[in-house]
Design an enzyme around this catalytic site. Structure first.
Site, mmCIF file in Angstrom:
data_model
loop_
_atom_site.group_PDB
_atom_site.id
_atom_site.type_symbol
_atom_site.label_atom_id
_atom_site.label_comp_id
_atom_site.label_asym_id
_atom_site.label_seq_id
_atom_site.Cartn_x
_atom_site.Cartn_y
_atom_site.Cartn_z
ATOM 1 C CG HIS A 253 18.850 -0.591 39.045
ATOM 2 N ND1 HIS A 253 17.755 0.232 38.896
ATOM 3 C CD2 HIS A 253 18.688 -1.209 40.238
ATOM 4 C CE1 HIS A 253 16.973 0.119 39.950
ATOM 5 N NE2 HIS A 253 17.523 -0.753 40.786
ATOM 6 N N GLY A 254 20.261 -1.293 34.987
ATOM 7 C CA GLY A 254 21.052 -1.076 33.781
ATOM 8 C C GLY A 254 21.285 -2.332 32.974
ATOM 9 C CG ASP B 117 13.238 2.155 38.635
ATOM 10 O OD1 ASP B 117 13.986 1.653 39.494
ATOM 11 O OD2 ASP B 117 13.574 2.338 37.449
ATOM 12 C CG ASN C 62 15.485 -2.682 37.688
ATOM 13 O OD1 ASN C 62 15.324 -3.712 38.337
ATOM 14 N ND2 ASN C 62 15.110 -1.493 38.130
ATOM 15 C CB VAL C 63 14.610 -4.393 30.988
ATOM 16 C CG1 VAL C 63 14.615 -4.038 29.508
ATOM 17 C CG2 VAL C 63 15.522 -5.585 31.253
#
Length: 284
Positions: free
Chosen positions: A208-209, A82, A230-231
């Site tokens: 993301h975020g 990532d 994404n976490v």
């Protein structure tokens, strides 16, 4: 079962109308919670690590652990790089067996972003490694990279198509109003922009975020083409707060095997909710 790449996993999600959650792990306990919960819910998940995580744990150690847990739980897993930025770093990890990469050159001008990403794609595809890249830039902090909100910018839908075609990437991370970290107030996501990107780009899209987003917002992004969520921060916060609370209430505690259980329980709640929000339960 085995460690796989994200390409087939995300293509399945795109066809099935759900998303695969990518959980950033930071230690053994995070890995255990993510894999155990995913296996119990029969859900596909991605184990993600920033450069800092790989430095902290060691690439070979992480690879061995993911492989062992995939076999133990008979559950397909992905280990994913990532927000990696350096070609040599990516190449070394790919040669160690990593099969999923995010090259982040989003801070560069458009043409340089394309050039940097294409170099990584050309290398990775020789090893059947799937590649994600980002167009647009999120605010907030990821590892040691800090982006001021004023410097963040959204993904241009027309450029997104050119970017995807010029680089040959397998998935595209988009900027539509999310940020790394937790939100002081609910973000205003640009759903119309996301819908427009979907019309121009036929690749699996990545968000993301996502820590702290509402179930409604997550599910709306999935309807509009997001296939990977994404976490990171939400897991870290749950772990840290539960651990602080336990040690405050039990100052005599000295055995990590005991006091880490509270942190694992808090993370388990986060993981199960994200899996449910993504609609991927029973999809593994």
């Amino acid at each position: 079962m085995y460690v796989v790449s994200t390409k087939q996993m995300l293509n399945n999600a795109q066809r099935g109308g759900y998303a695969v959650p990518a959980f950033n792990i930071h230690n053994l306990e995070t890995m255990q919670v993510v894999v155990e919960t995913a296996a119990s819910m029969h859900a596909p998940v991605i184990i993600a690590g920033t450069p800092g995580t790989f430095t902290h744990a060691g690439t070979e150690n992480l690879m061995a652990l993911v492989s062992a847990m995939a076999k133990q739980y008979h559950h397909p897993l992905v280990i994913h790089l990532d927000h990696h930025t350096k070609f040599d770093d990516i190449a070394q990890k790919v040669r160690s067996g990593v099969r999923s990469v995010m090259i982040d050159a989003s801070h560069l001008p458009f043409a340089q972003n394309i050039s940097r990403v294409k170099e990584v794609v050309d290398f990775c595809h020789r090893f059947d490694v799937s590649v994600e890249a980002e167009l647009g830039q999120l605010g907030g902090q990821e590892d040691d990279v800090q982006v001021n909100e004023a410097d963040a910018f959204y993904t241009n839908p027309v450029q997104a198509r050119e970017f995807a075609e010029a680089t040959g990437i397998d998935s595209l991370a988009v900027a539509i109003g999310t940020a790394h970290g937790m939100y002081a107030r609910a973000p205003a996501l640009d759903f119309s922009r996301l819908e427009n990107i979907r019309q121009w780009v036929n690749l699996p899209l990545v968000l993301h975020g996502a820590s702290g987003l509402s179930t409604k917002d997550i599910q709306q992004t999935i309807k509009l083409g997001i296939c990977k969520i994404n976490v990171a921060t939400e897991l870290k916060n749950a772990f840290s707060q539960a651990l602080k609370n336990y040690l405050t209430e039990h100052p005599e505690a000295t055995d990590p095997r005991d006091y880490l259980q509270s942190a694992k329980s808090a993370m388990r709640d986060v993981v199960s909710k994200v899996i449910a929000d993504c609609g991927c339960e029973g999809r593994a």
